[in-house]
Design a protein around this motif. Structure first.
Motif, short mmCIF file in Angstrom:
data_model
loop_
_atom_site.label_atom_id
_atom_site.label_comp_id
_atom_site.label_asym_id
_atom_site.label_seq_id
_atom_site.Cartn_x
_atom_site.Cartn_y
_atom_site.Cartn_z
N MET A 53 0.84 -1.20 0.00
CA MET A 53 0.00 0.00 0.00
C MET A 53 0.88 1.25 0.00
SD MET A 53 -3.09 1.16 0.05
CE MET A 53 -3.96 2.68 0.39
N TRP A 54 0.61 2.15 -0.91
CA TRP A 54 1.39 3.39 -1.00
C TRP A 54 1.04 4.32 0.16
CZ3 TRP A 54 5.07 3.01 -4.49
CH2 TRP A 54 4.87 2.25 -5.64
N GLN A 55 2.04 5.05 0.65
CA GLN A 55 1.81 6.03 1.71
C GLN A 55 1.72 7.42 1.10
OE1 GLN A 55 4.58 5.70 4.91
NE2 GLN A 55 3.74 7.41 6.06
N ARG A 56 0.78 8.23 1.59
CA ARG A 56 0.59 9.57 1.05
C ARG A 56 1.72 10.51 1.48
NH1 ARG A 56 -5.07 12.16 2.08
NH2 ARG A 56 -4.60 11.66 4.23
N PHE A 57 1.93 11.56 0.67
CA PHE A 57 2.88 12.61 1.03
C PHE A 57 2.20 13.55 2.03
CE2 PHE A 57 3.69 11.64 -3.51
CZ PHE A 57 4.95 11.09 -3.38
N ARG A 58 2.97 14.09 2.96
CA ARG A 58 2.40 15.07 3.88
C ARG A 58 2.00 16.34 3.12
NH1 ARG A 58 6.47 13.38 7.55
NH2 ARG A 58 7.77 15.18 7.03
N ASN A 59 2.88 16.79 2.25
CA ASN A 59 2.63 18.01 1.46
C ASN A 59 3.61 18.02 0.29
OD1 ASN A 59 5.13 18.73 2.64
ND2 ASN A 59 4.11 19.78 4.33
N ARG A 60 3.57 19.11 -0.47
CA ARG A 60 4.45 19.21 -1.65
C ARG A 60 5.92 19.32 -1.25
NH1 ARG A 60 -0.09 22.34 -3.14
NH2 ARG A 60 -1.14 21.63 -5.06
N THR A 61 6.19 19.89 -0.10
CA THR A 61 7.58 20.00 0.37
C THR A 61 8.19 18.62 0.59
OG1 THR A 61 7.16 22.15 1.41
CG2 THR A 61 9.06 20.90 2.21
N GLU A 62 7.46 17.76 1.31
CA GLU A 62 7.95 16.41 1.53
C GLU A 62 8.09 15.66 0.20
OE1 GLU A 62 6.88 12.95 4.61
OE2 GLU A 62 5.44 13.10 2.96
N ALA A 63 7.11 15.82 -0.67
CA ALA A 63 7.16 15.15 -1.97
C ALA A 63 8.40 15.58 -2.76
CB ALA A 63 5.89 15.47 -2.77
N GLY A 64 8.72 16.88 -2.69
CA GLY A 64 9.89 17.38 -3.40
C GLY A 64 11.19 16.83 -2.87
N LYS A 65 11.28 16.69 -1.55
CA LYS A 65 12.49 16.14 -0.94
C LYS A 65 12.68 14.67 -1.31
CE LYS A 65 12.60 19.36 2.96
NZ LYS A 65 12.37 19.54 4.41
N LEU A 66 11.59 13.91 -1.31
CA LEU A 66 11.68 12.50 -1.68
C LEU A 66 12.04 12.35 -3.16
CD1 LEU A 66 8.56 11.16 0.27
CD2 LEU A 66 10.96 10.65 0.76
N LEU A 67 11.50 13.23 -3.97
CA LEU A 67 11.80 13.20 -5.40
C LEU A 67 13.26 13.57 -5.65
CD1 LEU A 67 10.55 12.79 -8.23
CD2 LEU A 67 9.93 15.22 -8.22
N ALA A 68 13.74 14.58 -4.93
CA ALA A 68 15.13 15.03 -5.09
C ALA A 68 16.12 13.92 -4.78
CB ALA A 68 15.38 16.24 -4.19
N ALA A 69 15.77 13.07 -3.80
CA ALA A 69 16.66 11.96 -3.43
C ALA A 69 16.88 11.00 -4.58
CB ALA A 69 16.07 11.23 -2.23
N ARG A 70 15.93 10.94 -5.50
CA ARG A 70 16.05 10.05 -6.66
C ARG A 70 16.73 10.72 -7.84
NH1 ARG A 70 11.21 5.75 -6.69
NH2 ARG A 70 10.90 5.60 -4.43
N LEU A 71 17.13 11.97 -7.65
CA LEU A 71 17.76 12.73 -8.74
C LEU A 71 19.17 13.16 -8.36
CD1 LEU A 71 14.61 14.89 -9.51
CD2 LEU A 71 15.63 13.28 -11.13
N ALA A 72 19.75 12.50 -7.38
CA ALA A 72 21.05 12.91 -6.83
C ALA A 72 22.15 12.96 -7.88
CB ALA A 72 21.45 11.97 -5.69
N GLU A 73 22.04 12.15 -8.93
CA GLU A 73 23.08 12.12 -9.96
C GLU A 73 23.21 13.45 -10.70
OE1 GLU A 73 21.69 9.87 -13.72
OE2 GLU A 73 20.29 9.24 -12.15
#
Length: 219
Positions: free
Chosen positions: A1-21
């Motif tokens: 089951m997918w977990q929801r994002f708290r807000n756009r800030t959290e979503a952006g931080k999680l997304l940024a972690a996948r773009l570290a390269e």
């Protein structure tokens, strides 16, 4: 089951972690889709130490059902039509043109509000990371992809916190890379994947653009 994002800030931080390269690279430019995509894009740009700007696109909502996209419009005269919706609802060309004219006025207003006298960002030969807060029908992101491709980027990356798995699969063929944190089989609506999905204001967009500009300048 997918977990929801708290807000756009959290979503952006999680997304940024996948773009570290893409961190600390002089050729990288992060573009957010206003308005909701900009808070997400801000977190990505901050983490990557990259410039932030906006890619102006407007959804063409079905009259009476504005959340349903019959297409999208982007700067430079790019128009993408969702043929399935248009055919299903038998929407006449005249209606599409009327909605497009109204949305073009809003595009121009936003361009002035967000950019003022600043020139459009340089896309040619740059690595572009295009960010939104989620992808529903895909019409808006496709209009953005079309307008950016005309400007010949070196690499075009679409990065979003949430999109349907089938939509991601389709879009992967249109860009160099697609990064998505949550890919449910059934999306329903972007907002249900966020605990806080308050509408982003023009003032917030301008503030985030200015903050990242200052961060880059002071680095």
């Amino acid at each position: 089951m997918w977990q929801r994002f708290r807000n756009r800030t959290e979503a952006g931080k999680l997304l940024a972690a996948r773009l570290a390269e893409y961190a600390n690279r002089p050729d990288v430019l992060v573009l957010g889709l206003p308005r909701g995509g900009v808070p997400v894009a801000f977190e990505v740009a901050k983490a990557l130490n990259a410039p932030l700007d906006v890619c102006l696109v407007r959804k063409l909502g079905v009259p009476g059902h504005k959340e349903l996209a019959m297409g999208a419009l982007a700067m430079g005269g790019i128009r993408v039509i969702n043929e399935n919706v248009v055919d299903w609802l038998r929407i006449p060309q005249e209606t599409i043109d009327q909605v497009a004219a109204i949305e073009m006025q809003e595009l121009n207003r936003r361009n002035l509000a967000y950019r003022g006298n600043r020139p459009l960002p340089k896309v040619k030969n740059h690595t572009i990371i295009l960010v939104d807060d989620g992808i529903a029908t895909g019409a808006t992101i496709r209009a953005a992809i079309a307008t950016l491709k005309k400007q010949q980027p070196r690499e075009l990356v679409v990065a979003v916190p949430v999109a349907a798995a089938s939509t991601c699969e389709e879009l992967q063929t249109e860009v160099d890379k697609l990064v998505c944190v949550i890919m449910p089989e059934d999306l329903y609506a972007i907002g249900i994947w966020y605990e806080d999905f308050e509408q982003t204001t023009d003032a917030e967009v301008c503030e985030l653009l200015t903050r990242q500009k200052l961060l880059i300048a002071n680095d």
